[in-house]
Design an enzyme around this catalytic site. Structure first.
Site, PDB file in Angstrom:
ATOM      1  N   HIS A 164       0.843  -1.205   0.000  1.00 26.34           N
ATOM      2  CA  HIS A 164       0.000   0.000   0.000  1.00 26.34           C
ATOM      3  C   HIS A 164       0.872   1.247   0.000  1.00 26.34           C
ATOM      4  O   HIS A 164       1.951   1.265   0.575  1.00 26.34           O
ATOM      5  CB  HIS A 164      -0.945   0.016   1.205  1.00 26.34           C
ATOM      6  N   HIS A 166       0.903   5.190   1.145  1.00 21.32           N
ATOM      7  CA  HIS A 166       0.243   6.194   1.979  1.00 21.32           C
ATOM      8  C   HIS A 166       0.320   7.533   1.229  1.00 21.32           C
ATOM      9  O   HIS A 166       1.406   7.945   0.831  1.00 21.32           O
ATOM     10  CB  HIS A 166       0.975   6.391   3.314  1.00 21.32           C
TER      11      HIS A 166
HETATM   12  P1  5GP Z   1       1.747   0.261   7.356  1.00 21.77           P
HETATM   13  O1  5GP Z   1       2.076   0.459   8.802  1.00 21.77           O
HETATM   14  O2  5GP Z   1       1.701  -1.204   7.014  1.00 21.77           O
HETATM   15  O3  5GP Z   1       2.609   1.036   6.414  1.00 21.77           O
HETATM   16  O4  5GP Z   1       0.310   0.862   7.151  1.00 21.77           O
HETATM   17  C1  5GP Z   1      -0.868   0.170   7.418  1.00 21.77           C
HETATM   18  C2  5GP Z   1      -1.922   1.213   7.601  1.00 21.77           C
HETATM   19  O5  5GP Z   1      -3.179   0.568   7.580  1.00 21.77           O
HETATM   20  C3  5GP Z   1      -1.833   1.947   8.928  1.00 21.77           C
HETATM   21  O6  5GP Z   1      -1.635   3.332   8.697  1.00 21.77           O
HETATM   22  C4  5GP Z   1      -3.161   1.655   9.602  1.00 21.77           C
HETATM   23  O7  5GP Z   1      -3.681   2.748  10.299  1.00 21.77           O
HETATM   24  C5  5GP Z   1      -4.046   1.248   8.449  1.00 21.77           C
HETATM   25  N1  5GP Z   1      -5.092   0.334   8.800  1.00 21.77           N
HETATM   26  C6  5GP Z   1      -4.969  -0.811   9.519  1.00 21.77           C
HETATM   27  N2  5GP Z   1      -6.159  -1.421   9.644  1.00 21.77           N
HETATM   28  C7  5GP Z   1      -7.058  -0.652   8.983  1.00 21.77           C
HETATM   29  C8  5GP Z   1      -8.464  -0.761   8.754  1.00 21.77           C
HETATM   30  O8  5GP Z   1      -9.140  -1.700   9.175  1.00 21.77           O
HETATM   31  N3  5GP Z   1      -9.054   0.220   8.009  1.00 21.77           N
HETATM   32  C9  5GP Z   1      -8.334   1.268   7.508  1.00 21.77           C
HETATM   33  N4  5GP Z   1      -9.012   2.180   6.803  1.00 21.77           N
HETATM   34  N5  5GP Z   1      -7.017   1.410   7.713  1.00 21.77           N
HETATM   35  C10 5GP Z   1      -6.382   0.449   8.441  1.00 21.77           C
END
Ligand code: 5GP
Length: 178
Positions: A164, A166
């Site tokens: 993903h 951001h």
């Molecule tokens: P990472 O830390 O892997 O780069 O980002 C994962 C992102 O997914 C985090 O910013 C977290 O807040 C978001 N996230 C995790 N679970 C959910 C969810 O159930 N719904 C949404 N909309 N975002 C989520």
């Protein structure tokens, strides 16, 4: 009275030394507000928690198994969708780190648990994700700038093992990131 007169003399002497008016002097010599030490403690603690959580996520989640994002793509779990096409879904992060914080994901993961797993066959979807990030930023009105981030692996603080991007904006972002 004597104390007040002495203070006035001292103020006048200091301003004359600095060549400024008393009001300017008091403004320019204002002591910067101290950040309470507990804020640093909290920050250190929270980043230690983030690191531990990221390591745990990497140890258990980089297996190619389903993630929460599969349920978001299938609409089993609701999300606030900002952009969608046949390959890409963009939705608001549940824990926003900026006024605009949107996640852009491929609808089909196809082995892309993270950017480090990308292979030549993923080049097209990677380009589509990046272009979708630009479309999202435009839709969100981020005309003054924004940031696109991909966290990868434990040291990158990745927590969900479905690639993903951001898209962050809507405030002045700092550099370098933490
Ligand atoms: P990472 O830390 O892997 O780069 O980002 C994962 C992102 O997914 C985090 O910013 C977290 O807040 C978001 N996230 C995790 N679970 C959910 C969810 O159930 N719904 C949404 N909309 N975002 C989520």
């Amino acid at each position: 009275m004597a104390t007040r007169a002495a203070a006035a003399t001292l103020t006048a002497a200091t301003s004359s030394l600095l060549g400024r008016s008393p009001s300017l002097r008091s403004h320019s010599l204002r002591v910067p507000r101290q950040v309470p030490p507990q804020r640093f403690v909290r920050h250190v603690a929270s980043s230690a928690n983030e690191e531990a959580a990221a390591r745990a996520a990497a140890a258990t989640a980089d297996t190619g198994g389903p993630t929460i994002f599969d349920k978001i793509v299938s609409k089993e779990i609701p999300s606030s969708v900002v952009y969608e096409d046949d390959k890409v879904l963009a939705f608001r992060d549940i824990n926003p780190q900026a006024p605009v914080h949107v996640l852009v994901i491929p609808k089909v993961r196809d082995g892309l648990t993270g950017l480090s797993k990308a292979e030549p066959r993923h080049a097209e979807i990677l380009g589509q994700l990046l272009y979708a990030a630009k479309v999202v930023a435009e839709k969100e009105g981020l005309a003054n700038g924004y940031r696109v981030v991909i966290n990868d692996g434990a040291e990158g603080c990745q927590s969900v093992y479905h690639l993903h991007l951001h898209v962050l904006g809507g405030r002045q972002l700092k550099w370098p990131p933490g």
